[in-house]
Design a protein around this motif. Structure first.
Motif, PDB file in Angstrom:
ATOM      1  N   ARG A 125       0.841  -1.203   0.000  1.00 56.54           N
ATOM      2  CA  ARG A 125       0.000   0.000   0.000  1.00 56.54           C
ATOM      3  C   ARG A 125       0.873   1.249   0.000  1.00 56.54           C
ATOM      4  O   ARG A 125       1.717   1.422   0.869  1.00 56.54           O
ATOM      5  N   LYS A 126       0.685   2.134  -0.948  1.00 57.58           N
ATOM      6  CA  LYS A 126       1.449   3.363  -1.009  1.00 57.58           C
ATOM      7  C   LYS A 126       0.768   4.429  -0.161  1.00 57.58           C
ATOM      8  O   LYS A 126      -0.443   4.549  -0.146  1.00 57.58           O
ATOM      9  N   SER A 127       1.563   5.189   0.523  1.00 53.61           N
ATOM     10  CA  SER A 127       1.032   6.269   1.329  1.00 53.61           C
ATOM     11  C   SER A 127       0.472   7.370   0.437  1.00 53.61           C
ATOM     12  O   SER A 127       1.113   7.785  -0.523  1.00 53.61           O
ATOM     13  N   LYS A 128      -0.735   7.843   0.757  1.00 52.44           N
ATOM     14  CA  LYS A 128      -1.336   8.934  -0.004  1.00 52.44           C
ATOM     15  C   LYS A 128      -0.846  10.300   0.494  1.00 52.44           C
ATOM     16  O   LYS A 128      -0.961  11.294  -0.191  1.00 52.44           O
ATOM     17  N   PHE A 171     -10.198  10.182   8.167  1.00 52.28           N
ATOM     18  CA  PHE A 171     -10.133   8.986   9.008  1.00 52.28           C
ATOM     19  C   PHE A 171     -11.477   8.765   9.683  1.00 52.28           C
ATOM     20  O   PHE A 171     -12.336   9.644   9.701  1.00 52.28           O
ATOM     21  N   ARG A 172     -11.641   7.563  10.224  1.00 50.97           N
ATOM     22  CA  ARG A 172     -12.898   7.158  10.837  1.00 50.97           C
ATOM     23  C   ARG A 172     -12.640   6.549  12.208  1.00 50.97           C
ATOM     24  O   ARG A 172     -11.565   5.978  12.449  1.00 50.97           O
ATOM     25  N   GLU A 178      -9.788   2.435   1.594  1.00 49.50           N
ATOM     26  CA  GLU A 178     -10.658   3.198   2.495  1.00 49.50           C
ATOM     27  C   GLU A 178      -9.805   4.051   3.433  1.00 49.50           C
ATOM     28  O   GLU A 178      -8.635   3.744   3.696  1.00 49.50           O
ATOM     29  N   PRO A 179     -10.376   5.140   3.987  1.00 51.27           N
ATOM     30  CA  PRO A 179      -9.628   5.965   4.948  1.00 51.27           C
ATOM     31  C   PRO A 179      -9.240   5.142   6.176  1.00 51.27           C
ATOM     32  O   PRO A 179      -9.901   4.148   6.503  1.00 51.27           O
ATOM     33  N   PRO A 180      -8.177   5.525   6.868  1.00 49.21           N
ATOM     34  CA  PRO A 180      -7.823   4.827   8.101  1.00 49.21           C
ATOM     35  C   PRO A 180      -8.999   4.779   9.070  1.00 49.21           C
ATOM     36  O   PRO A 180      -9.750   5.760   9.198  1.00 49.21           O
ATOM     37  N   GLU A 204      -1.971  11.271   8.026  1.00 48.10           N
ATOM     38  CA  GLU A 204      -1.391  10.259   7.146  1.00 48.10           C
ATOM     39  C   GLU A 204      -2.426   9.200   6.777  1.00 48.10           C
ATOM     40  O   GLU A 204      -3.299   8.872   7.559  1.00 48.10           O
ATOM     41  N   GLN A 205      -2.323   8.681   5.573  1.00 43.24           N
ATOM     42  CA  GLN A 205      -3.252   7.668   5.108  1.00 43.24           C
ATOM     43  C   GLN A 205      -2.683   6.262   5.199  1.00 43.24           C
ATOM     44  O   GLN A 205      -3.393   5.286   4.968  1.00 43.24           O
ATOM     45  N   GLN A 206      -1.427   6.150   5.531  1.00 41.37           N
ATOM     46  CA  GLN A 206      -0.832   4.849   5.846  1.00 41.37           C
ATOM     47  C   GLN A 206      -0.361   4.912   7.286  1.00 41.37           C
ATOM     48  O   GLN A 206       0.521   5.694   7.636  1.00 41.37           O
TER      49      GLN A 206
END
Length: 329
Positions: free
Chosen positions: A5-8, A154-155, A271-273, A313-315
Motif C-alpha cells: 500500500r502506497k502512502s497517499k 479517518f474514521r 478506504e480511509p484509516p 497520514e493515510q498509511q
C-alpha cells in the motif's frame, strides 16, 4: 509488511492533529499518565494541549478501579471541546441495564438484570452508589455520544465499520446518537437498531455450527466467535477469527461455507484509516493493516493504555503509537 500500500500523504496536517485513545475501563490514573506523556496539561478543569485534541474510542466504564474519576476526566475534556468520543458497548450495556422496559414489552429493563449482565456493570454501579445524581447525568450524557465519527480523512468506531449500515443510520439519525426511541428499538433482537449497535460496538461474528460452543477465558460459554471485518479472500475460520479466546485447533481449519463468507465484511485497502478498540490486543502496538488500528491493549487487565498520534497520514505507522503500562496501585 505493508509495502503493497502506497502512502497517499506523508505531510503533517495541522487540522488532523488528533490523539486517539483506546478503552479506558476505569483506569483513571493510567489515563492521566498517558495524557501527560502525550503533552496534555490540566488547565481550567480539564486536560488540554496547545495543538492537539483527543478522540476516545469508548468503553470508559466497567471493570476498572476508578470509573467515576475516568468519566469525569473524559467528559470534562469533551465538554471543553478538547476531546470527542464514540460510544462503546459497555456504555450501551449500562444504558440498557438502567432503562426500564415499556409497558407491554415483556421486559423489566432493556437489558435484564441477570447474574451475567449484573457482573458486567457491577463495578460501575457500585462506584456511583453514593453519587446518584452524577450517575443520572452520565446516563443522559451517554445518549449524546455518537456511535461513530467520520472525519473524511479517518474514521472512528468502537468495534467495526460497516459503511452500508452506517449510511442508513446516518439518513435516519443525523446526530449519530442513540435517542430514547432508538434505544428501545435496539433491545428488540433482529431489528435494524439491534444489528447496528451489535456490529458497530461489538463487531462481526459467526455462529458455530451444529450447536457447538467454546468456553471463554472469562468463564462464559460462547456459541459464536468474533470475526475480522477486513479479511481479504478468507477460506477458513482461522482466517477470520478475531477475539481474545482462540478457537480449538479442529475449528481453526474448518472451511468457511459460501453463506458464512457472505456474512463477512471487508474493509478495503483504499478506504480511509479507521480506528477501533474493543478487542483486547496484546504485544507491541502496531497497525493491523495499513489503514486499520486497534487501540485496545487490555489496560484493565494490566496491559497497556494505548494512543495513536494521527496527523493526517493515510498509511498508519507503528511509530505513531504511544502507551503507558498499567500497573497495580
Amino acid at each position: 509488511m505493508f509495502s503493497k500500500r502506497k502512502s497517499k500523504s506523508e505531510v503533517v496536517d495541522a487540522s488532523m492533529a488528533y490523539d486517539l485513545i483506546g478503552d479506558v475501563h476505569g483506569c483513571a490514573q493510567s489515563l492521566e499518565r498517558l495524557l501527560v506523556k502525550l503533552g496534555y496539561e490540566e488547565k481550567e478543569g480539564c486536560y488540554r494541549h496547545a495543538d492537539r485534541k483527543v478522540i476516545f474510542l469508548g468503553d470508559i466504564v466497567d471493570r476498572g478501579p476508578r470509573i467515576r474519576e475516568a468519566l469525569h476526566i473524559v467528559k470534562a475534556m469533551v465538554d471543553a471541546g478538547e476531546a470527542e468520543i464514540v460510544l462503546g458497548n459497555h456504555e450501551y450495556n449500562v444504558m440498557a441495564y438502567c432503562t426500564p422496559g415499556r409497558s407491554g414489552s415483556g421486559r423489566s429493563y432493556l437489558r435484564e438484570h441477570t447474574a451475567r449482565n449484573h457482573r458486567l456493570v457491577r463495578e460501575t454501579l457500585e462506584q456511583f452508589a453514593d453519587y446518584p445524581e452524577e450517575w443520572t447525568q452520565f446516563l443522559q450524557w451517554f445518549r449524546e455520544i455518537p456511535l461513530l465519527i467520520d472525519k473524511g480523512a479517518f474514521r472512528v468506531v468502537h468495534a467495526c465499520w460497516d459503511q452500508d449500515a452506517i449510511e442508513r443510520f446516518r439518513n435516519e439519525h443525523a446526530s449519530l446518537c442513540i435517542d430514547e426511541e432508538f434505544l428501545h428499538a435496539s433491545a428488540k433482537e433482529g431489528s435494524f437498531e439491534y444489528r447496528l449497535v451489535d456490529k458497530l460496538t461489538r463487531g462481526t461474528a459467526l455462529e458455530l455450527p451444529d450447536g457447538e460452543t467454546i468456553l471463554g477465558k472469562d468463564g462464559f460459554v460462547r456459541r459464536m466467535f468474533r470475526t475480522k471485518f477486513w479479511s481479504q479472500n478468507p477460506q477458513t475460520y482461522q482466517d477470520v477469527v478475531f477475539q481474545p479466546d482462540p478457537l480449538p485447533p479442529e475449528m481453526q481449519v474448518r472451511q468457511l461455507t459460501a453463506i458464512e463468507k457472505q456474512r463477512l465484511l471487508s474493509y478495503g485497502e483504499d478506504e480511509p484509516p479507521v480506528f477501533v478498540g474493543h478487542y483486547w490486543m496484546d504485544g507491541t502496538p502496531e497497525p493491523i493493516t495499513p489503514n486499520i488500528a486497534c487501540l485496545d491493549y487490555s489496560a484493565v487487565k494490566y496491559g497497556r493504555l494505548v494512543a495513536y498520534r494521527f496527523d493526517g497520514e493515510q498509511q498508519l505507522s507503528a511509530d505513531k503509537f504511544v502507551w503507558v503500562d498499567v500497573v497495580r496501585s
